[in-house]
Every structure is written in C-alpha cells, then in structure tokens.
Design a protein around this motif. Structure first.
Motif, PDB file in Angstrom:
ATOM      1  N   LEU A 147     -14.401  11.890 -13.070  1.00  8.16           N
ATOM      2  CA  LEU A 147     -15.850  12.106 -12.788  1.00  8.16           C
ATOM      3  C   LEU A 147     -16.343  12.716 -11.680  1.00  8.16           C
ATOM      4  CD1 LEU A 147     -17.632   8.724 -15.192  1.00  8.16           C
ATOM      5  CD2 LEU A 147     -17.449  11.730 -15.200  1.00  8.16           C
ATOM      6  N   PRO A 148     -17.538  13.298 -11.268  1.00  6.12           N
ATOM      7  CA  PRO A 148     -17.490  13.830  -9.967  1.00  6.12           C
ATOM      8  C   PRO A 148     -17.623  12.673  -8.786  1.00  6.12           C
ATOM      9  CG  PRO A 148     -18.909  15.122 -10.948  1.00  6.12           C
ATOM     10  CD  PRO A 148     -18.286  14.085 -11.947  1.00  6.12           C
ATOM     11  N   LEU A 168     -26.421   1.758 -18.665  1.00  6.27           N
ATOM     12  CA  LEU A 168     -25.226   2.930 -17.523  1.00  6.27           C
ATOM     13  C   LEU A 168     -24.186   3.392 -18.151  1.00  6.27           C
ATOM     14  CD1 LEU A 168     -26.653   1.403 -13.842  1.00  6.27           C
ATOM     15  CD2 LEU A 168     -26.884   3.347 -14.052  1.00  6.27           C
ATOM     16  N   ASN A 169     -23.760   4.769 -18.089  1.00  4.19           N
ATOM     17  CA  ASN A 169     -22.861   4.767 -17.862  1.00  4.19           C
ATOM     18  C   ASN A 169     -21.844   5.059 -16.393  1.00  4.19           C
ATOM     19  OD1 ASN A 169     -22.625   5.074 -20.883  1.00  4.19           O
ATOM     20  ND2 ASN A 169     -24.497   7.435 -20.871  1.00  4.19           N
ATOM     21  N   ASP A 170     -20.820   5.325 -17.454  1.00  2.43           N
ATOM     22  CA  ASP A 170     -19.792   5.413 -15.389  1.00  2.43           C
ATOM     23  C   ASP A 170     -19.984   6.376 -15.500  1.00  2.43           C
ATOM     24  OD1 ASP A 170     -18.303   3.635 -16.864  1.00  2.43           O
ATOM     25  OD2 ASP A 170     -16.332   4.814 -17.278  1.00  2.43           O
ATOM     26  N   GLY A 171     -19.922   6.604 -13.957  1.00 10.82           N
ATOM     27  CA  GLY A 171     -20.729   8.171 -13.210  1.00 10.82           C
ATOM     28  C   GLY A 171     -22.264   8.459 -12.442  1.00 10.82           C
ATOM     29  N   GLU A 172     -22.610   7.595 -12.780  1.00 13.56           N
ATOM     30  CA  GLU A 172     -24.358   7.527 -13.207  1.00 13.56           C
ATOM     31  C   GLU A 172     -24.916   6.627 -11.835  1.00 13.56           C
ATOM     32  OE1 GLU A 172     -25.340   8.431 -17.142  1.00 13.56           O
ATOM     33  OE2 GLU A 172     -26.028   6.229 -16.749  1.00 13.56           O
ATOM     34  N   CYS A 206     -15.551  -1.421  -4.773  1.00 12.84           N
ATOM     35  CA  CYS A 206     -16.466  -0.114  -3.957  1.00 12.84           C
ATOM     36  C   CYS A 206     -18.166  -0.407  -5.362  1.00 12.84           C
ATOM     37  CB  CYS A 206     -15.940   0.896  -3.893  1.00 12.84           C
ATOM     38  SG  CYS A 206     -17.046   2.383  -2.999  1.00 12.84           S
ATOM     39  N   MET A 207     -18.969   0.324  -4.318  1.00  8.52           N
ATOM     40  CA  MET A 207     -19.830   0.613  -5.083  1.00  8.52           C
ATOM     41  C   MET A 207     -20.015   1.137  -6.020  1.00  8.52           C
ATOM     42  SD  MET A 207     -23.165   2.221  -2.283  1.00  8.52           S
ATOM     43  CE  MET A 207     -22.391   3.841  -1.292  1.00  8.52           C
ATOM     44  N   ASP A 208     -18.973   2.090  -5.399  1.00  7.57           N
ATOM     45  CA  ASP A 208     -18.850   3.837  -6.653  1.00  7.57           C
ATOM     46  C   ASP A 208     -19.240   4.047  -8.422  1.00  7.57           C
ATOM     47  OD1 ASP A 208     -16.978   6.886  -5.645  1.00  7.57           O
ATOM     48  OD2 ASP A 208     -17.170   5.833  -7.873  1.00  7.57           O
ATOM     49  N   ALA A 209     -19.617   4.998  -8.070  1.00  2.00           N
ATOM     50  CA  ALA A 209     -20.434   4.309 -10.024  1.00  2.00           C
ATOM     51  C   ALA A 209     -19.029   5.088 -10.778  1.00  2.00           C
ATOM     52  CB  ALA A 209     -21.242   6.001  -9.702  1.00  2.00           C
ATOM     53  N   ARG A 210     -17.901   5.734 -10.564  1.00  2.16           N
ATOM     54  CA  ARG A 210     -16.907   5.297 -11.517  1.00  2.16           C
ATOM     55  C   ARG A 210     -16.559   4.426 -11.606  1.00  2.16           C
ATOM     56  NH1 ARG A 210     -14.356  10.814  -8.036  1.00  2.16           N
ATOM     57  NH2 ARG A 210     -14.720   8.723  -6.204  1.00  2.16           N
ATOM     58  N   PHE A 235      -8.183   1.474  -7.205  1.00  2.00           N
ATOM     59  CA  PHE A 235      -8.196   1.547  -8.335  1.00  2.00           C
ATOM     60  C   PHE A 235      -7.882   3.753  -8.425  1.00  2.00           C
ATOM     61  CE2 PHE A 235     -11.058   3.993 -11.693  1.00  2.00           C
ATOM     62  CZ  PHE A 235     -10.864   3.403 -12.363  1.00  2.00           C
ATOM     63  N   ASN A 236      -7.445   4.465  -9.804  1.00  3.34           N
ATOM     64  CA  ASN A 236      -7.376   5.547  -9.749  1.00  3.34           C
ATOM     65  C   ASN A 236      -8.040   5.761 -10.675  1.00  3.34           C
ATOM     66  OD1 ASN A 236      -6.331   8.245  -9.871  1.00  3.34           O
ATOM     67  ND2 ASN A 236      -4.472   8.062  -9.974  1.00  3.34           N
ATOM     68  N   VAL A 237      -9.622   6.800  -9.873  1.00  2.20           N
ATOM     69  CA  VAL A 237     -10.447   7.530  -9.961  1.00  2.20           C
ATOM     70  C   VAL A 237     -10.462   8.692 -11.279  1.00  2.20           C
ATOM     71  CG1 VAL A 237     -12.055   6.541  -9.311  1.00  2.20           C
ATOM     72  CG2 VAL A 237     -11.289   9.855  -9.157  1.00  2.20           C
ATOM     73  N   ALA A 238      -9.009   9.209 -11.669  1.00  3.85           N
ATOM     74  CA  ALA A 238      -8.225   9.504 -12.061  1.00  3.85           C
ATOM     75  C   ALA A 238      -7.478   9.307 -13.483  1.00  3.85           C
ATOM     76  CB  ALA A 238      -7.061  10.923 -11.636  1.00  3.85           C
ATOM     77  N   THR A 239      -7.233   8.068 -13.661  1.00  2.92           N
ATOM     78  CA  THR A 239      -5.645   7.372 -14.351  1.00  2.92           C
ATOM     79  C   THR A 239      -6.655   6.366 -14.842  1.00  2.92           C
ATOM     80  OG1 THR A 239      -4.572   6.043 -13.340  1.00  2.92           O
ATOM     81  CG2 THR A 239      -4.513   8.477 -13.294  1.00  2.92           C
ATOM     82  N   GLY A 240      -7.497   5.584 -14.127  1.00  6.39           N
ATOM     83  CA  GLY A 240      -8.202   4.355 -14.758  1.00  6.39           C
ATOM     84  C   GLY A 240      -7.915   3.075 -14.552  1.00  6.39           C
ATOM     85  N   ARG A 241      -6.398   3.447 -13.647  1.00  4.62           N
ATOM     86  CA  ARG A 241      -5.187   2.386 -13.863  1.00  4.62           C
ATOM     87  C   ARG A 241      -4.849   1.593 -12.163  1.00  4.62           C
ATOM     88  NH1 ARG A 241      -0.766   0.583 -16.045  1.00  4.62           N
ATOM     89  NH2 ARG A 241      -0.916   2.407 -17.329  1.00  4.62           N
ATOM     90  N   LEU A 242      -5.048   0.670 -11.916  1.00  3.08           N
ATOM     91  CA  LEU A 242      -5.187  -0.050 -10.573  1.00  3.08           C
ATOM     92  C   LEU A 242      -3.678  -0.323 -10.580  1.00  3.08           C
ATOM     93  CD1 LEU A 242      -7.027  -3.391 -11.046  1.00  3.08           C
ATOM     94  CD2 LEU A 242      -7.831  -1.291 -10.082  1.00  3.08           C
ATOM     95  N   THR A 243      -3.237  -0.103  -8.717  1.00  2.00           N
ATOM     96  CA  THR A 243      -2.687  -0.268  -8.405  1.00  2.00           C
ATOM     97  C   THR A 243      -2.311  -1.119  -7.069  1.00  2.00           C
ATOM     98  OG1 THR A 243      -2.108   1.549  -8.753  1.00  2.00           O
ATOM     99  CG2 THR A 243      -0.204   0.998  -7.011  1.00  2.00           C
TER     100      THR A 243
END
Lengths: 162, 162
Positions: A22-23, A48-52, B35-39, B151-159
C-alpha cells in the motif's frame, strides 16, 4: 519454542495471503496515540484497515517528547491532520506513582531513573493533559482535530473526554 | 463527518460483540516495539490475539527514552520477558536526515527541535542499534530474548536481523 518463534510461524501464514504494498502516507490522514495495553486492539476497536492511520503506542498512551517527535513526523512528512488519543479503564498507570516507581527501580538497580514513569491517578484528567501537551507544542502542525477517549476494557466502547 | 466520527461509529459496532475484560498482564509475556507505519497491522502480522502482548509504536520503531520507560514498566510491573522489534521496508525514516528535519522545522516555525527525529539510512543497522540500546539500558530487566526484524510491506513477511 519461544513465543517469538510461534509468532514467526503465524507470520509465514499471514504472508501467504498478503497483498501489498500500500502507499506510505496514511490514507485517512489520521494518527492514533494509544496505550500499549494488550487488550487495546487499535485496528479492530476503531475499524481501521491497513494503510489508513499511524498508530503510536506507549505505557499509558501519554504524550511525551517521543510522541511529539512521532506526531511531528506524521503530520509534516506524511500528511496526517487528525489525532485520536486513547487511554483505557483498568490501566496499570493508575496503580502507582512516579515516585514509587523510581524508588522501586532504585532499590533494585541502584540507579534512580532520570525519566518519569508518567503514571496518573485520573484517566480523564490525563487524557486532557495529553491533549493540552499537543496543543501547546510548537512542532505539531494541525491541532484543530485532536480528540481524546477512554476505552472501556469490559465493554469495548470508547467514551469521549471533553 | 470527520474521520474520527466515522471510526466512532465503527467502535459502536465493535462493542456490540465485544467480550471482556481480559486480565491486565499480557498473557504471552511479550512486548513488541514497532514503527507507527499505517501498513504494519501488528496484531495481524504476528497472529496476536487480544490480551497477549504489549504493543509499543513510534516513528521508525526506534528505541528512545520513552520506549525504555514503556519496556521497564512492561517488564517490572506487568511481567513481560520477551521483546520483538519491528522495522519495515519503504520506511519514511530512510528518506531524510535528522539535520534536514531540524532545518525544515526551524525554517517553518522559527524554533529548532531540541530532539532528534531519529532518522536512519540503513534498516538492518537501526534494528541492531535498537537492540543495542535495550541491552545497554540499566532499567530493562529481561534482555536475553530480544530479537529484531524487518517487515516487508510488499510481501507481508518478517526477516530476522542478526
């Protein structure tokens, strides 16, 4: 097997059906500041959904310098404009004072923490304190939509603090 | 209708089927710093259930004095013993330096922040930095099970970061 290893197995399953990325900027232009309490499932309780939304959490859901840092970055670099603060009933921070915590740590380690535990005797009053700290800060940009709530861990319901 | 009002409507629906309260101490004896990141949907990506872990979040998922405060309270008063640190790919903190952030804020407000933004140029290195800050701290009690991940925000996977 440690808890961490169990959760890594959960993550592998999560990744199997994950669709990203997501962005980066939160699509709801919202930042939430909440207590770290294990019973506050912030995404679920707000729907809340992911990315919001950015989600900032700490012991008590208080506003100290580090929450100001996170909120300033959230608003200045990633476009959030609205803030929700969440404290909750049955919070551990209601059960001791800063001095008692410092005394106990000093007795255990020989070192008195230079920081305050940020305990509070009154939930609503500390929500107001957190709102006031944000409103008084020179680095947070958007302060017209800052609202504070108490989450009831028995009922799942948010009540606004005025 | 503000975003906050929309989310309050979500909360009313959430409360309809909520069953509580759960006990205050996290049942998995775990604290997560992310992280606080929304994703980063921390509960979902780790498969955590309500009541299982403290969740501490901030810009970057870094460890500053306030995360030490939260971790010390988590371990000393609420029995957690294991720590998971989570940074993620595509993090905003990779896109600027502390000096650049201070310059921009000073230009905008006339006041130079006395705190650092805690930006970092390298994800893995900052995970190691966060682990090192915890291990060096005198107030965090349990340090033998502290592990860091990206956490990879494209794959959802933790490394895991070693």
């Amino acid at each position: 097997m440690s808890v961490t290893d169990e959760l890594l197995a959960n993550n592998a399953r999560y990744a199997e059906t994950f669709s990203g990325p997501l962005p980066l900027p939160p699509s709801r232009q919202l930042a939430v500041v909440a207590c770290m309490d294990a019973r506050l499932n912030v995404y679920a309780l707000l729907g809340l959904n992911d990315g919001e939304a950015h989600v900032i959490r700490n012991a008590g859901g208080v506003v100290t310098q580090d929450e100001i840092r996170s909120l300033a970055i959230s608003q200045r670099l990633l476009g959030t404009k609205e803030i929700i603060l969440i404290h909750h009933t049955d919070c551990g921070m209601l059960t001791f004072t800063d001095d008692e915590f410092k005394d106990a740590v000093q007795k255990d380690t020989g070192i008195r923490p230079p920081w305050a535990a940020e305990a509070f005797p009154d939930l609503e009053e500390d929500v107001r304190q957190s709102v006031a700290r944000i409103k008084a800060d020179p680095f947070v940009v958007h302060k017209d939509r800052v609202r504070g709530f108490v989450f009831n861990v028995a009922t799942g319901r948010l009540t606004e603090v005025r």
